[in-house]
Design a protein around this motif. Structure first.
Motif, PDB file in Angstrom:
ATOM      1  N   ALA A  88       7.562  -1.038   7.201  1.00 47.50           N
ATOM      2  CA  ALA A  88       7.002  -0.931   5.861  1.00 47.50           C
ATOM      3  C   ALA A  88       7.018   0.338   5.077  1.00 47.50           C
ATOM      4  CB  ALA A  88       5.503  -1.424   6.240  1.00 47.50           C
ATOM      5  N   THR A  89       6.829   1.427   5.972  1.00 41.01           N
ATOM      6  CA  THR A  89       6.933   2.797   5.692  1.00 41.01           C
ATOM      7  C   THR A  89       8.471   2.829   4.910  1.00 41.01           C
ATOM      8  OG1 THR A  89       5.032   3.408   6.804  1.00 41.01           O
ATOM      9  CG2 THR A  89       6.581   5.373   5.935  1.00 41.01           C
ATOM     10  N   ALA A  90       9.258   2.671   5.558  1.00 43.49           N
ATOM     11  CA  ALA A  90      10.958   2.927   5.453  1.00 43.49           C
ATOM     12  C   ALA A  90      11.184   2.416   4.331  1.00 43.49           C
ATOM     13  CB  ALA A  90      11.551   2.645   6.702  1.00 43.49           C
ATOM     14  N   GLY A 120      13.864  14.868  -0.493  1.00 43.36           N
ATOM     15  CA  GLY A 120      12.382  14.322  -0.297  1.00 43.36           C
ATOM     16  C   GLY A 120      12.287  13.259   0.531  1.00 43.36           C
ATOM     17  N   ILE A 121      12.956  11.946   0.241  1.00 47.01           N
ATOM     18  CA  ILE A 121      12.706  10.710   0.745  1.00 47.01           C
ATOM     19  C   ILE A 121      13.161  10.741   2.047  1.00 47.01           C
ATOM     20  CG2 ILE A 121      13.673   8.425   0.941  1.00 47.01           C
ATOM     21  CD1 ILE A 121      14.043   8.517  -2.264  1.00 47.01           C
ATOM     22  N   VAL A 122      14.219  11.602   2.595  1.00 46.25           N
ATOM     23  CA  VAL A 122      14.664  11.444   3.994  1.00 46.25           C
ATOM     24  C   VAL A 122      13.696  12.646   4.757  1.00 46.25           C
ATOM     25  CG1 VAL A 122      16.403  12.643   5.501  1.00 46.25           C
ATOM     26  CG2 VAL A 122      17.059  11.337   3.387  1.00 46.25           C
ATOM     27  N   LEU A 170       9.745   3.589   0.984  1.00 47.04           N
ATOM     28  CA  LEU A 170      10.544   4.858   0.454  1.00 47.04           C
ATOM     29  C   LEU A 170      12.228   4.694   0.179  1.00 47.04           C
ATOM     30  CD1 LEU A 170       9.404   7.123   3.469  1.00 47.04           C
ATOM     31  CD2 LEU A 170       8.487   7.408   1.135  1.00 47.04           C
ATOM     32  N   LEU A 171      12.749   3.777   0.628  1.00 46.32           N
ATOM     33  CA  LEU A 171      14.188   3.471   0.194  1.00 46.32           C
ATOM     34  C   LEU A 171      13.891   2.743  -1.262  1.00 46.32           C
ATOM     35  CD1 LEU A 171      15.418   1.539   3.183  1.00 46.32           C
ATOM     36  CD2 LEU A 171      16.105   3.795   2.550  1.00 46.32           C
ATOM     37  N   GLY A 172      14.684   3.489  -2.156  1.00 50.56           N
ATOM     38  CA  GLY A 172      14.739   3.107  -3.576  1.00 50.56           C
ATOM     39  C   GLY A 172      13.843   3.855  -4.433  1.00 50.56           C
ATOM     40  N   THR A 187       0.723  -1.330   0.101  1.00 54.64           N
ATOM     41  CA  THR A 187      -0.135   0.057  -0.110  1.00 54.64           C
ATOM     42  C   THR A 187       0.973   1.222   0.105  1.00 54.64           C
ATOM     43  OG1 THR A 187      -1.796  -1.072   1.206  1.00 54.64           O
ATOM     44  CG2 THR A 187      -1.634   1.138   1.344  1.00 54.64           C
ATOM     45  N   GLU A 188       1.789   1.508   0.729  1.00 54.15           N
ATOM     46  CA  GLU A 188       2.805   2.527   1.118  1.00 54.15           C
ATOM     47  C   GLU A 188       3.542   2.697  -0.192  1.00 54.15           C
ATOM     48  OE1 GLU A 188       2.982   4.936   3.691  1.00 54.15           O
ATOM     49  OE2 GLU A 188       0.959   3.694   3.995  1.00 54.15           O
TER      50      GLU A 188
END
Length: 410
Positions: free
Chosen positions: A229-231, A107-109, A234-236, A74-75
């Motif tokens: 799951a959220t982290a 933006g990711i951080v 966002l990674l990649g 989902t994320e």
């Protein structure tokens, strides 16, 4: 799922280490990632997320593993939708192609920091007040409804409140100075657009968190699973942006799929809220006996909806037409922007894409040609790009375009 402080510490250290590795070895030196580089690292990060999920299955059990994968999928889907907004922001600010990696990593951080704060806040609220499930469910239902409203994505701008205030009260420049956040302009220290674009992306990240965190709390109440799951979603994401850059416009039905998923999770949250009810004016503050949706069913629905959405988008003639139109307009503007990139190979890649997209637009039937807004202006823009390329060929700065033409010569 009980998680010790040691496991929390090791997990956070590993995520921070991956972000630092990304910056030092990929982002610190400005460059445009090749398709092979983007594909390799995207696959690596997805592989790490899947392996972590297998570990959750092995150590936490089937329930925890299913919750992690449902949350991750989902994320990840919400993150892909967010990439389109990032693209609009960077196009609005004319961020040079070589520096887009740094903006994306910021933006990711920032997104990870903002979402972590919302995760712990949400966890504290859920543990203290059961009625928060009603609020989260309502937020998701409203978000799903907003996604179904017709919206011209090309009309989105990056001019949010923080950017307007920055431009009003601080000395700013209209040009980039490499990847510097500040430079000297007219003898005074000034902010560059690089800082403003990061502010714009940071502001949108906060809004994204307001949607994504209630969604994943609808799938699991484990703070550790929500965080990981959220982290991992966002990674990649930076590499994925360059990998599917040309396909973002193609996902024409993604917003409908996400609306269905968020609506489904919103209903799941409200059913759970009714089951755990302690609100005095609902059933006299006692539990309401309703059926609850299992995590296994949630995972099946989420994956199924996304598969149907992506396949339908890829096969849709309207999606192909929109991709060609939006791509041609964006690539023509980028090619004509002398500050967009200094890499000759990247400029030639953009021009080749432009040729292919122009051929697709010419081949569109009457039904899909109507999607081209202000077609004469678009064709004039494409002609300017061709003339610029021809001039570069005459100067020996670019190879000939070959038999394919932007517009036929008179």
């Amino acid at each position: 799922m009980e998680v010790s402080s040691l496991v929390w510490g090791l997990t956070i250290a590993a995520i921070v280490g991956l972000l630092l590795f990304d910056f030092v070895f990929h982002v610190r030196k400005a460059h445009v990632p090749t398709l092979r580089e983007a594909a390799l690292w995207s696959a690596l990060y997805v592989g790490m997320a899947l392996l972590f999920g297998v570990g959750v299955f092995a150590l936490g059990g089937t329930q925890a593993g299913s919750e992690y994968f449902a949350g991750y999928v989902t994320e990840k889907a919400l993150s892909v939708d967010n990439l389109f907004v990032f693209l609009i922001i960077m196009t609005s600010f004319r961020v040079p192609r070589e520096d887009q990696q740094k903006v994306l990593l910021f933006g990711i951080v920032f997104s990870l920091v903002a979402r972590t704060a919302f995760i712990f806040l949400g966890s504290a609220l859920i543990n203290s007040f059961a009625w928060v499930f009603y609020v989260f469910g309502l937020i998701l239902l409203l978000t799903a409804g907003n996604m179904l409203k017709p919206e011209d994505k090309e009309s989105r701008t990056a001019d949010n409140l923080a950017v307007r205030l920055g431009r009003r009260f601080f000395h700013t420049t209209d040009y980039f100075d490499g990847d510097k956040l500040f430079t000297v302009h007219e003898g005074k220290r000034a902010m560059t657009p690089m800082l403003l674009v990061m502010v714009a992306i940071g502001g949108t990240d906060v809004l994204f968190a307001l949607d994504s965190i209630p969604a994943i709390f609808g799938l699991t109440q484990s703070t550790y699973i929500v965080f990981t799951a959220t982290a991992f979603s966002l990674l990649g994401l930076r590499q994925l942006f360059f990998l599917i850059d040309g396909l973002l416009d193609r996902l024409i039905y993604l917003s409908y799929g996400l609306a269905a998923i968020l609506g489904f999770i919103g209903v799941k949250l409200i059913l759970h809220a009714l089951h755990e009810n302690n609100v005095p004016f609902i059933n006299n503050g006692t539990s309401v006996h309703v059926a609850e949706i299992s995590t296994g069913l949630s995972l099946s629905v989420i994956v199924g909806v996304l598969l149907v959405t992506v396949v339908a988008s890829m096969l849709s003639p309207a999606g192909k037409a929109r991709t060609a139109i939006a791509g041609a307009r964006r690539h023509a503007a980028s090619y004509l922007d002398a500050e967009y990139t200094t890499d000759p190979a990247e400029r030639e890649r953009i021009f080749r894409l432009l040729l292919a997209e122009r051929d697709q637009i010419v081949a569109l039937g009457p039904k899909y040609r109507q999607m081209v807004r202000d077609e004469p202006a678009l064709m004039a823009l494409l002609q300017r790009a061709r003339d610029s390329h021809d001039a570069a060929v005459e100067r020996g700065e670019a190879p000939p375009a070959g038999p394919s033409k932007i517009l036929p010569r008179p």
